[in-house]
Design a protein around this motif. Sequence first.
Motif, PDB file in Angstrom:
ATOM      1  N   LYS A 122       0.866  -1.172   0.000  1.00  0.00           N
ATOM      2  CA  LYS A 122       0.000   0.000   0.000  1.00  0.00           C
ATOM      3  C   LYS A 122       0.908   1.230   0.000  1.00  0.00           C
ATOM      4  O   LYS A 122       2.039   1.182   0.493  1.00  0.00           O
ATOM      5  CB  LYS A 122      -0.934   0.011   1.214  1.00  0.00           C
ATOM      6  CG  LYS A 122      -1.718  -1.285   1.397  1.00  0.00           C
ATOM      7  CD  LYS A 122      -2.510  -1.658   0.163  1.00  0.00           C
ATOM      8  CE  LYS A 122      -3.242  -2.983   0.367  1.00  0.00           C
ATOM      9  NZ  LYS A 122      -3.917  -3.442  -0.874  1.00  0.00           N
ATOM     10  N   GLN A 165      -3.631   3.768 -11.017  1.00  0.00           N
ATOM     11  CA  GLN A 165      -3.543   4.454  -9.722  1.00  0.00           C
ATOM     12  C   GLN A 165      -2.508   3.755  -8.843  1.00  0.00           C
ATOM     13  O   GLN A 165      -2.702   2.623  -8.416  1.00  0.00           O
ATOM     14  CB  GLN A 165      -4.916   4.470  -9.054  1.00  0.00           C
ATOM     15  CG  GLN A 165      -5.928   5.297  -9.844  1.00  0.00           C
ATOM     16  CD  GLN A 165      -7.358   5.035  -9.424  1.00  0.00           C
ATOM     17  OE1 GLN A 165      -7.686   3.942  -8.985  1.00  0.00           O
ATOM     18  NE2 GLN A 165      -8.214   6.037  -9.580  1.00  0.00           N
ATOM     19  N   ASP A 168      -2.362   5.201  -2.845  1.00  0.00           N
ATOM     20  CA  ASP A 168      -3.617   4.963  -2.131  1.00  0.00           C
ATOM     21  C   ASP A 168      -4.078   6.165  -1.321  1.00  0.00           C
ATOM     22  O   ASP A 168      -5.272   6.391  -1.166  1.00  0.00           O
ATOM     23  CB  ASP A 168      -3.465   3.749  -1.201  1.00  0.00           C
ATOM     24  CG  ASP A 168      -3.232   2.464  -1.976  1.00  0.00           C
ATOM     25  OD1 ASP A 168      -4.037   2.175  -2.889  1.00  0.00           O
ATOM     26  OD2 ASP A 168      -2.245   1.763  -1.692  1.00  0.00           O
ATOM     27  N   PHE A 203     -11.682   7.359  -5.803  1.00  0.00           N
ATOM     28  CA  PHE A 203     -11.140   8.235  -4.769  1.00  0.00           C
ATOM     29  C   PHE A 203     -12.249   8.903  -3.975  1.00  0.00           C
ATOM     30  O   PHE A 203     -13.245   9.355  -4.548  1.00  0.00           O
ATOM     31  CB  PHE A 203     -10.287   9.352  -5.386  1.00  0.00           C
ATOM     32  CG  PHE A 203      -8.856   8.993  -5.625  1.00  0.00           C
ATOM     33  CD1 PHE A 203      -7.902   9.130  -4.622  1.00  0.00           C
ATOM     34  CD2 PHE A 203      -8.448   8.521  -6.865  1.00  0.00           C
ATOM     35  CE1 PHE A 203      -6.573   8.814  -4.857  1.00  0.00           C
ATOM     36  CE2 PHE A 203      -7.125   8.203  -7.116  1.00  0.00           C
ATOM     37  CZ  PHE A 203      -6.181   8.344  -6.106  1.00  0.00           C
ATOM     38  N   ILE A 227      -9.284   0.588   1.419  1.00  0.00           N
ATOM     39  CA  ILE A 227      -8.095   0.495   0.569  1.00  0.00           C
ATOM     40  C   ILE A 227      -7.758  -0.968   0.311  1.00  0.00           C
ATOM     41  O   ILE A 227      -7.422  -1.359  -0.808  1.00  0.00           O
ATOM     42  CB  ILE A 227      -6.902   1.221   1.227  1.00  0.00           C
ATOM     43  CG1 ILE A 227      -7.145   2.736   1.249  1.00  0.00           C
ATOM     44  CG2 ILE A 227      -5.600   0.910   0.497  1.00  0.00           C
ATOM     45  CD1 ILE A 227      -6.132   3.509   2.064  1.00  0.00           C
ATOM     46  N   ALA A 230      -9.823  -2.632  -2.428  1.00  0.00           N
ATOM     47  CA  ALA A 230      -9.843  -1.972  -3.732  1.00  0.00           C
ATOM     48  C   ALA A 230      -9.950  -2.993  -4.850  1.00  0.00           C
ATOM     49  O   ALA A 230      -9.409  -4.093  -4.777  1.00  0.00           O
ATOM     50  CB  ALA A 230      -8.580  -1.133  -3.912  1.00  0.00           C
ATOM     51  N   ARG A 260      -9.589   4.762  -2.452  1.00  0.00           N
ATOM     52  CA  ARG A 260      -8.369   5.540  -2.276  1.00  0.00           C
ATOM     53  C   ARG A 260      -8.777   6.931  -1.797  1.00  0.00           C
ATOM     54  O   ARG A 260      -9.916   7.335  -1.991  1.00  0.00           O
ATOM     55  CB  ARG A 260      -7.572   5.613  -3.590  1.00  0.00           C
ATOM     56  CG  ARG A 260      -6.959   4.264  -3.966  1.00  0.00           C
ATOM     57  CD  ARG A 260      -6.176   4.327  -5.261  1.00  0.00           C
ATOM     58  NE  ARG A 260      -5.512   3.066  -5.498  1.00  0.00           N
ATOM     59  CZ  ARG A 260      -6.067   2.006  -6.085  1.00  0.00           C
ATOM     60  NH1 ARG A 260      -7.325   2.082  -6.515  1.00  0.00           N
ATOM     61  NH2 ARG A 260      -5.393   0.884  -6.249  1.00  0.00           N
TER      62      ARG A 260
END
Length: 643
Positions: A122, A165, A168, A203, A227, A230, A260
């Motif tokens: 992460k 992406q 995070d 996000f 997170i 995800a 995120r």
Amino acid sequence: MFNYHKMFLYTFLSVILSSITLVNAGTRNFIMVIPDGFGPASESLTRDFVHWKHNSTTTLPIDEMVVGQIRTRSHDSYVTDSAAAATAYSCGVKSYNGAIGVDHEGKPRATVLEAAKRKGYKTGLVVTSRITHATPAGFASHVIHRDFESSIASQLVGKTHPLGQTVDILMGGGLCFFLPIGSEGSCRTDDTDLITWARGNGFEVLAGEGSRQGFDDWDSEELGRRIASASTSTSTSDSLKNLDDDDAYEAQESKTKAKRYMGLFSLDHMSYTIDRDPEVQPSLTEMAIKALDALFVAATTTTTTTSSSSTMGKAEPETQGQHSSETGTEQEQQADEDEEDDTPGFFIMIEASRIDHAGHQNDALTHINEILEFNRVMDAVRGWIDRHAEVDGEQHEFTLVATADHETGGLTLGDEYWLEPGWFDVDIGVFDGGLRGSGSAEKLSERWRAFDATGVRGGSSSVRGVRVDVSEYVTFLKEEVFRRYGITNPSEEEVKEGMKLKNDGEGFAGFLKGALDGRTRVDWSTGGHTAVDVTLYSHSTLPHSKWLKGNHENIEVSKYISELLGLDDALVGVTEELNASKGFVESEVRGGRGRVVVVNGEVVRSEVGVGLTVQKEGQMQMALQVQTEGQRQRGLALTHYHH
């Protein structure tokens, strides 16, 4: 005679130790803190300030974590800038001043953050500058010049990054580069709305100075769990496109959002610590600890995902280009190898950005206050590590490394240097919130210029026939400006000069700083950077590596991170993938807009107002004619501290 008792004891201990290792294996984590512009003299000045305040031999938290030194030169200069330094720390290569995530030939190089993400870690970036500024940009984006901040912003959220992406948690300032042209405070020259895009692609975004409450409401455990959950295969946008039923669309949308997090708490840089309103903006310490809490929960939360390489972003980048099936096979093989490694934890870069800015402005009091906040961060992170070394019976590995990118200001503490008791008649303390009631020279200059005893901005001794008592101005200058800057005894000449410079903001700020420096005998040799070595600090749950001791090149920091987290193969693979994305290299890395320039004999393009020339083989140098993108059409005046 063979000793069976010893053999039995060795065997028994081996079994016990191996079982402990198996049961208590936790995560491996790396925390990098960069006090931008922080040099050895600045550490001495701040320690002396604390010593004066407490009338004791009090040391700073960082004094207990000193392990070595870092040499800071870039590829083309003994005096580096933050861009080349960030590239050295993140990519492990020496590049030219101004380079962000590219080598000295302008070719993209993988960063340790990107490689860590590829390996299943992460990731987070937490700063007090614009999040698009040189240091954070150098860990998660690639452009041939640091002023391409619109492109940097697009890459940070994964819109145009080939890997999608990669970050995070993002926290800092710089909202202006995420707003479309025409929006109040926008710095962009196009109509790209990155806030809306980010919210639609996983996000949760806090934007602007009214978002402090939202920050307080962020629950770190909930952030971490989201997170960890995800999406790991298709992009958010693609997964939603495949849903025809409206109810299914909304249900899927709610699941894929808020995986995120991005907090942009100001249009430009966040406030200096000395100027910060705690009800408007969080401190760097608050942001750092919240990010650490969330990333730790995310790293230790069990998910059904096993393919670490597939954790790279949920959103398909627009300039990514087509990748061959061979690349996908390599990613799957890398993922299988990753499963055999120790459990990936997190990688985060935290920057005490504005130490550098105060150094550029030669503002000693503000510089000290930023360094005090850096010390609070280091003390808080050290304590956080110690509390999380063992959680629920699992042993977790944490390594904290902190070092500046360069020194700023050429600070010297020479003959007759002294901090006189009584000069700082404000509520000061190293761990109690800093210099409350004070202000930076920049902010106090603005306040003095705006003050008008008649109620009319810019008032004088006679405004529209109204007589003004000059003594009101003198009192305000002494009590609300000089005293707040630590000068309790301004001379008559200083008061007269302050009155004369009332409407000259820059001139008065320089005068105010000079008045304090004249008392303390603090001197500055430059408004830029210097080539001096900077100090290396560390705290870890592991035995300190022998590498950390001594004096090192800045690129060795990246190699240390890579070795510790096992990133060597990922760095190679990500570098190849970045350079294979020809559309990305052309449109994002090299700008794709503005004037034509030549780099190593090849015609490329750069952004508006930026000229790049080649002085010798393999070296690019910035022409001194930079006009930041968006500067012509917006009302916001960005502050630059990198020349």
